[in-house]
Design a protein around this motif. Sequence first.
Motif, short mmCIF file in Angstrom:
data_model
loop_
_atom_site.label_atom_id
_atom_site.label_comp_id
_atom_site.label_asym_id
_atom_site.label_seq_id
_atom_site.Cartn_x
_atom_site.Cartn_y
_atom_site.Cartn_z
N UNK A 65 7.95 -3.28 0.48
CA UNK A 65 6.80 -3.36 -0.24
C UNK A 65 7.37 -4.20 -1.76
N UNK A 66 6.81 -5.30 -1.89
CA UNK A 66 7.08 -6.11 -3.04
C UNK A 66 6.74 -5.63 -4.25
N UNK A 67 5.72 -4.90 -4.59
CA UNK A 67 5.24 -4.66 -5.91
C UNK A 67 5.17 -3.08 -6.07
N UNK A 68 5.93 -2.77 -7.11
CA UNK A 68 5.76 -1.30 -7.76
C UNK A 68 4.70 -1.03 -8.78
N UNK A 69 3.82 -0.26 -8.75
CA UNK A 69 2.78 -0.15 -9.74
C UNK A 69 3.47 0.68 -10.94
N UNK A 70 3.53 -0.02 -12.09
CA UNK A 70 4.08 0.78 -13.19
C UNK A 70 3.16 2.02 -13.89
N UNK A 71 4.04 2.73 -14.35
CA UNK A 71 3.25 4.11 -14.82
C UNK A 71 2.33 3.80 -16.13
N UNK A 72 2.35 2.62 -16.71
CA UNK A 72 1.52 2.23 -17.82
C UNK A 72 0.47 1.24 -17.66
N UNK A 73 0.40 0.84 -16.34
CA UNK A 73 -0.37 -0.16 -15.83
C UNK A 73 -1.82 0.43 -15.90
N UNK A 74 -2.89 -0.27 -16.56
CA UNK A 74 -4.19 0.15 -16.52
C UNK A 74 -4.61 0.18 -14.88
N UNK A 75 -5.34 1.11 -14.64
CA UNK A 75 -6.08 1.35 -13.17
C UNK A 75 -6.47 -0.06 -12.52
N UNK A 76 -7.28 -0.94 -13.40
CA UNK A 76 -7.88 -2.12 -13.03
C UNK A 76 -6.94 -3.14 -12.74
N UNK A 77 -5.96 -3.28 -13.69
CA UNK A 77 -4.67 -4.26 -13.59
C UNK A 77 -4.09 -3.93 -12.18
N UNK A 93 -2.80 3.07 2.58
CA UNK A 93 -3.72 2.30 3.80
C UNK A 93 -3.03 3.23 5.05
N UNK A 94 -1.81 3.56 5.00
CA UNK A 94 -1.16 4.14 6.17
C UNK A 94 -2.16 5.37 6.68
N UNK A 95 -2.67 6.06 5.67
CA UNK A 95 -3.57 7.19 5.98
C UNK A 95 -5.08 6.54 6.49
N UNK A 96 -5.49 5.45 5.93
CA UNK A 96 -6.63 4.75 6.28
C UNK A 96 -6.62 4.40 7.72
N UNK A 97 -5.42 3.88 8.08
CA UNK A 97 -5.32 3.20 9.41
C UNK A 97 -4.94 4.55 10.50
N UNK A 98 -4.62 5.47 10.11
CA UNK A 98 -4.29 6.70 11.20
C UNK A 98 -2.85 6.50 11.28
N UNK A 99 -2.00 5.65 10.45
CA UNK A 99 -0.45 5.74 10.61
C UNK A 99 -0.16 6.82 10.20
N UNK A 100 -0.75 7.70 9.27
CA UNK A 100 -0.09 8.82 8.63
C UNK A 100 -1.22 9.57 8.41
N UNK A 101 -0.91 10.95 8.13
CA UNK A 101 -1.94 12.21 7.96
C UNK A 101 -2.25 12.25 6.51
N UNK A 102 -1.42 12.18 5.78
CA UNK A 102 -1.51 12.30 4.21
C UNK A 102 -0.46 11.43 3.37
N UNK A 103 -0.98 11.02 2.30
CA UNK A 103 0.15 10.10 1.38
C UNK A 103 0.39 10.89 0.10
N UNK A 104 1.53 10.74 -0.35
CA UNK A 104 2.26 11.39 -1.56
C UNK A 104 2.66 10.44 -2.44
N UNK A 105 2.49 10.35 -3.63
CA UNK A 105 2.91 9.40 -4.70
C UNK A 105 2.99 10.32 -5.85
N UNK A 106 3.91 9.76 -6.91
CA UNK A 106 4.59 10.36 -8.23
C UNK A 106 3.89 9.22 -8.87
N UNK A 107 3.15 8.46 -8.64
CA UNK A 107 2.93 7.22 -9.54
C UNK A 107 1.85 7.34 -10.47
N UNK A 108 1.44 6.20 -11.09
CA UNK A 108 0.36 6.28 -12.31
C UNK A 108 -1.05 7.07 -11.60
#
Length: 355
Positions: A65-77, A93-108
């Motif tokens: 993935x080329x882009x990493x969401x920053x911790x201080x990014x506004x949700x709209x940005x 999107x992996x969850x939406x497409x059925x490629x994964x059962x659940x998504x985990x993130x420590x992000x914003x």
Amino acid sequence: MTRKVSIALDAMGGDIGPAVVIPGAAIALERHPDALFVIHGHEAECLPLLDKYPALKAVTTFHHADVAVKMDDKPSVALRQGRWKSSMWRALEAVKKGEADVAVSAGNTGALMAMAKFCLRTMAQVDRPAIAAIWPTLRGESIVLDVGATIGADARHLVDLAIMGSAMARVVFGIEKPSVGLLNVGVEEIKGVEEVKTAGRMLREGGFPHLAYEGFVEGDDIGKGTVDVVVTEGFAGNIALKTAEGTAKQLAAYLRAAMSRTLMAKIGYLFAKGAFDALRDKMDPRKVNGGVFLGLEGIVIKSHGGADATGFATAIDIAYDMVRHDLMAKIRDSLEASFRGPNPDVAAAGPETLP
């Protein structure tokens, strides 16, 4: 044979990113050898780390993935710039497409919620999603929601939170009919804002087969574990969560200072070390890390941004359990049953239609 649980990870989320996410996944894999991982992140940072964990690499599908969401990014940005390109979006999107059962993130958190709502959509009978936290108590653990997904709530939304929280309690605690309380400024029915009082009447009169409504609870009841599920709106819930975290750190600092103040205190600490170790273990935030996004057409787990590998592994543990014990089916069953109960008109009513 039980099917494997596929877990999508946003490797670039959190304060540290892959250096926590990948070792955390390796720890979780030791506990859940039937897990598969779909990791999204920057290959230059992730692949060298993944090479250090051959067992994890063997059960992982990696996507750059080329882009990493920053911790201080506004949700709209974050939503505008990170859609379709960011590691966070692609994990969802992996969850939406059925490629994964659940998504985990420590992000914003705000960005994750905005993307999750846009990508996965909310469930048909739910107006707004919520974040549910597992809360250590004197009785063991309780579930508290909402702890920050949305600010403000009408009576119908509070009832939705009670239904979804009780479904999660059935998964986490194995209780067929969890006890539920509405957080209020007092336990008397005449106290509180109108939305909370109306929600109390709806829960008391609506006939909800998968929960036992116990009435209003106060702030100190959260730590006592008075009920299995504490329901509040996101503003108050987030303040309660941050206050509890701050109080735990304050008490730990007091204890450290007291135990090092005098020679006798140090000697006393040595005699009581076992008790202090047990207390430290009980208060360890890494063991309850992981907020569950409820009300979406898919399961999403939010890890604390500052979690270490052990803490992130705990978030993956929660993700695994939510899938293995079929949280989505239990929420749908609870929502549908609530509209088939003894008094479906009250269950479906808004506050303006109640007496």
